[in-house]
Design an enzyme around this catalytic site. Sequence first.
Site, short mmCIF file in Angstrom:
data_model
loop_
_atom_site.label_atom_id
_atom_site.label_comp_id
_atom_site.label_asym_id
_atom_site.label_seq_id
_atom_site.Cartn_x
_atom_site.Cartn_y
_atom_site.Cartn_z
N SER A 109 0.79 -1.24 0.00
CA SER A 109 0.00 0.00 0.00
C SER A 109 0.82 1.28 0.00
O SER A 109 0.26 2.36 -0.20
CB SER A 109 -0.95 0.01 1.19
OG SER A 109 -1.99 -0.90 0.91
N VAL A 159 1.35 -3.56 3.90
CA VAL A 159 1.40 -4.83 4.64
C VAL A 159 2.67 -5.64 4.37
O VAL A 159 2.88 -6.67 4.99
CB VAL A 159 0.15 -5.72 4.39
CG1 VAL A 159 -1.10 -5.09 4.97
CG2 VAL A 159 -0.02 -6.06 2.93
N LYS A 172 0.27 3.40 -2.92
CA LYS A 172 -0.93 4.22 -3.09
C LYS A 172 -0.56 5.71 -3.17
O LYS A 172 -1.29 6.50 -3.77
CB LYS A 172 -1.93 3.96 -1.95
CG LYS A 172 -2.56 2.57 -2.09
CD LYS A 172 -3.42 2.15 -0.93
CE LYS A 172 -4.00 0.76 -1.23
NZ LYS A 172 -4.40 -0.01 -0.08
N TYR A 205 -4.46 3.63 7.91
CA TYR A 205 -5.76 3.01 8.12
C TYR A 205 -6.37 3.45 9.45
O TYR A 205 -6.29 4.62 9.81
CB TYR A 205 -5.64 1.47 8.05
CG TYR A 205 -4.94 1.02 6.81
CD1 TYR A 205 -5.45 1.33 5.56
CD2 TYR A 205 -3.76 0.29 6.85
CE1 TYR A 205 -4.82 0.94 4.40
CE2 TYR A 205 -3.10 -0.10 5.70
CZ TYR A 205 -3.64 0.23 4.48
OH TYR A 205 -3.01 -0.15 3.35
N TYR A 235 -4.02 -2.75 -10.09
CA TYR A 235 -3.85 -2.58 -8.63
C TYR A 235 -2.92 -3.67 -8.06
O TYR A 235 -2.03 -3.39 -7.26
CB TYR A 235 -5.22 -2.59 -7.95
CG TYR A 235 -5.13 -2.54 -6.45
CD1 TYR A 235 -4.82 -1.36 -5.78
CD2 TYR A 235 -5.32 -3.69 -5.68
CE1 TYR A 235 -4.69 -1.32 -4.41
CE2 TYR A 235 -5.21 -3.66 -4.30
CZ TYR A 235 -4.90 -2.48 -3.67
OH TYR A 235 -4.77 -2.44 -2.31
N1 GLU Z 1 -2.20 -5.77 -1.62
C1 GLU Z 1 -2.82 -5.44 -0.39
C2 GLU Z 1 -4.32 -5.52 -0.55
O1 GLU Z 1 -4.88 -4.76 -1.29
C3 GLU Z 1 -2.37 -4.10 0.10
C4 GLU Z 1 -2.82 -3.86 1.49
C5 GLU Z 1 -1.82 -3.05 2.30
O2 GLU Z 1 -0.64 -2.97 2.00
O3 GLU Z 1 -2.27 -2.47 3.27
O4 GLU Z 1 -4.95 -6.35 -0.01
#
Ligand code: GLU
Length: 306
Positions: free
Chosen positions: A63, A260, A66, A242, A190
């Site tokens: 993420s 993550v 992003k 988050y 994505y």
């Molecule tokens: N590839 C992960 C998902 O979309 C990214 C989540 C993250 O890094 O928080 O589930």
Amino acid sequence: MDYAAVLKQVAEAVEPERGSGRVANYIPALAEVDPDGFGMSVVTVDGACFTVGQAEQPFSLQSVTKVMSLTLALEILGDAFWARSGREPSGDPFNSLVQLEHENGIPRNPLINAGALISTDVLISRHGRDGAVAAILEFATEMADGEPVRIDGRVAASERETGFRNAALANFIRSFGNLQNPPEDVLHVYFHQCALEMSCKGLSRAMLYLANRGVDPVSGRQVVPERRARRINAVMMTCGHYDASGDFAFHVGLPGKSGVGGGIIAIAPQQLSVAVWSPGLSPQGNSLVGSIALEKFTTLTGLSIF
Ligand code: GLU
């Protein structure tokens, strides 16, 4: 400031915590990472780089990307982007569906999965499906200034196999008319974006433009206008972790974005960018040791923006 000494002190402080937290296991390819891994890298706005630990070990950005896709989507749509995504903290996990129904398919912010799918969609409308993957990879590669960047095809495939919730999000958003491209294409891009791999050294170098009013200080390139750099930092500050974004602001006091894969990028405006990696996660999906390291870093340097 002697950042080499600061990083050494940070590494010593987190030593007893190494290996704590749980490595992400919902994607099999991510579960194979060494839970004891730790690296950290600082790049200052005059281009000096300081590292400690496994700062050159590539890891899955997840993420953290992003922020990159948001940067590129804002370049395409400008402020019109904000008609398709909010910029409020969600207070929910990264892959939550619940708010979307109440809020008519407008994601809370671009740093949760739902909002990142909007950025991805904007890139596909401009570049096509494969062109969007290439645009993200090209941006990361250019900004990393020679540090290695690649997309791990195994991670991308693994995301696809287990990405039922992301598929649900994409289809749900599309049902409200807030995606212009087929959900399969949005998910393809994505998942490849999430599978970008870089080291702390590369990541801290790549994100330096956010610490320097939108200008990469080494190349002199204006990557985003100054006003937009401030706004991306504002969204990172309020939404980058988050449902633990408040906690990160409380303990670290810098705009940041976690993934993550255990990586976190944080920005000290007008000073430096700092990347940390350690794969064990908190229950909210943020690097546990990485967050402790950044807290120690801002305590020692006094760089919290507050
Ligand atoms: N590839 C992960 C998902 O979309 C990214 C989540 C993250 O890094 O928080 O589930």
